[in-house]
Write a protein that holds these residues in place. Structure first.
Motif, short mmCIF file in Angstrom:
data_model
loop_
_atom_site.label_atom_id
_atom_site.label_comp_id
_atom_site.label_asym_id
_atom_site.label_seq_id
_atom_site.Cartn_x
_atom_site.Cartn_y
_atom_site.Cartn_z
N ASP A 146 -43.23 -19.38 2.67
CA ASP A 146 -42.34 -18.43 2.03
C ASP A 146 -41.51 -17.71 3.08
OD1 ASP A 146 -43.16 -18.88 -0.62
OD2 ASP A 146 -44.90 -17.57 -0.35
N LYS A 156 -39.62 -12.36 -1.61
CA LYS A 156 -39.52 -13.76 -1.21
C LYS A 156 -38.16 -14.33 -1.57
CE LYS A 156 -44.36 -14.55 -2.29
NZ LYS A 156 -45.29 -15.29 -3.15
N ARG A 184 -35.76 -17.25 -2.60
CA ARG A 184 -35.78 -18.53 -3.31
C ARG A 184 -34.34 -19.00 -3.46
NH1 ARG A 184 -40.88 -18.71 -2.74
NH2 ARG A 184 -42.25 -17.78 -4.26
N ARG A 191 -32.32 -21.22 -5.95
CA ARG A 191 -32.42 -21.93 -7.24
C ARG A 191 -31.25 -22.90 -7.33
NH1 ARG A 191 -31.29 -19.85 -12.70
NH2 ARG A 191 -30.89 -17.88 -11.69
N GLU A 201 -31.97 -16.14 -4.73
CA GLU A 201 -32.76 -15.30 -5.62
C GLU A 201 -33.89 -14.67 -4.82
OE1 GLU A 201 -33.78 -16.83 -9.66
OE2 GLU A 201 -35.80 -16.77 -8.87
N GLU A 259 -37.58 -12.86 -5.25
CA GLU A 259 -38.71 -12.46 -6.08
C GLU A 259 -39.26 -11.19 -5.44
OE1 GLU A 259 -43.09 -14.11 -7.18
OE2 GLU A 259 -41.46 -15.58 -7.17
N ARG A 267 -40.66 -19.75 -17.49
CA ARG A 267 -39.85 -19.59 -16.28
C ARG A 267 -38.52 -20.35 -16.44
NH1 ARG A 267 -39.47 -16.84 -11.30
NH2 ARG A 267 -37.87 -17.99 -10.24
N ASP A 306 -34.71 -18.84 -16.35
CA ASP A 306 -33.66 -19.39 -15.49
C ASP A 306 -32.42 -19.71 -16.31
OD1 ASP A 306 -35.26 -19.19 -13.27
OD2 ASP A 306 -35.78 -21.33 -13.21
#
Length: 155
Positions: free
Chosen positions: A3, A81, A83, A85, A98, A100, A132, A136
């Motif tokens: 991560d 974290k 991310r 996408r 993104e 989190e 999830r 999205d």
């Protein structure tokens, strides 16, 4: 996969959206706009650099607190974290950064704040892969800037 944890500062670009799923899990999504400022020696002035917009996802109690405390235009500090996408048809792939979030707060360089501890109730379940994917899909309009807002369900 390792991560990547990041901390960003910026302004909330749109009112946060809170979603509730059938099993009781809640998530709040918000957009945070950041830009790099630098001193331009040629003009002798501060200049705004390129702007980057991040989608920030806040789960469970953090999401409840963000929904009650954060509004469009507020300066914030976000840690969590990173991310990336990916979505879209082959040949038209899009990538959205993104976060989190593990922590969100007002950036007190720009104002003052008051802390209030909220009342807590009941436990929350975990989120399924299907939920999830629905989330999205519902927030894809932020990346594309095209679809009107329609929440998944009301609490």
């Amino acid at each position: 996969m390792n991560d990547i944890y990041v901390t960003l500062t910026g302004n909330v670009a749109a009112e946060p959206r809170q979603y509730s799923f059938d099993e009781g899990t809640k998530v709040t999504s918000l957009r945070v706009l950041t830009s790099h400022r630098y001193f331009d020696r040629k003009t002798g002035q501060w200049t705004d650099g390129e702007k980057v917009c991040f989608t920030v996802r806040c789960w469970r109690a953090l999401g409840d607190n963000v929904a009650a405390s954060i509004h469009a235009g507020h300066p914030v500090v976000v840690s969590g974290k990173l991310r990336i996408r990916e979505f879209g048809a082959e040949g038209d792939r899009r990538f959205v950064p993104e976060i989190e979030a593990s922590a969100v707060g007002h950036d007190l360089r720009w104002g003052t704040g008051v802390f209030a501890k909220p009342e807590r109730g009941g436990g929350l379940g975990s989120m399924s892969k299907e939920m999830r994917e629905r989330l999205d899909e519902e927030t894809r309009d932020w990346a594309m800037g095209s679809r009107p807002f329609r929440p998944l369900s009301r609490p």
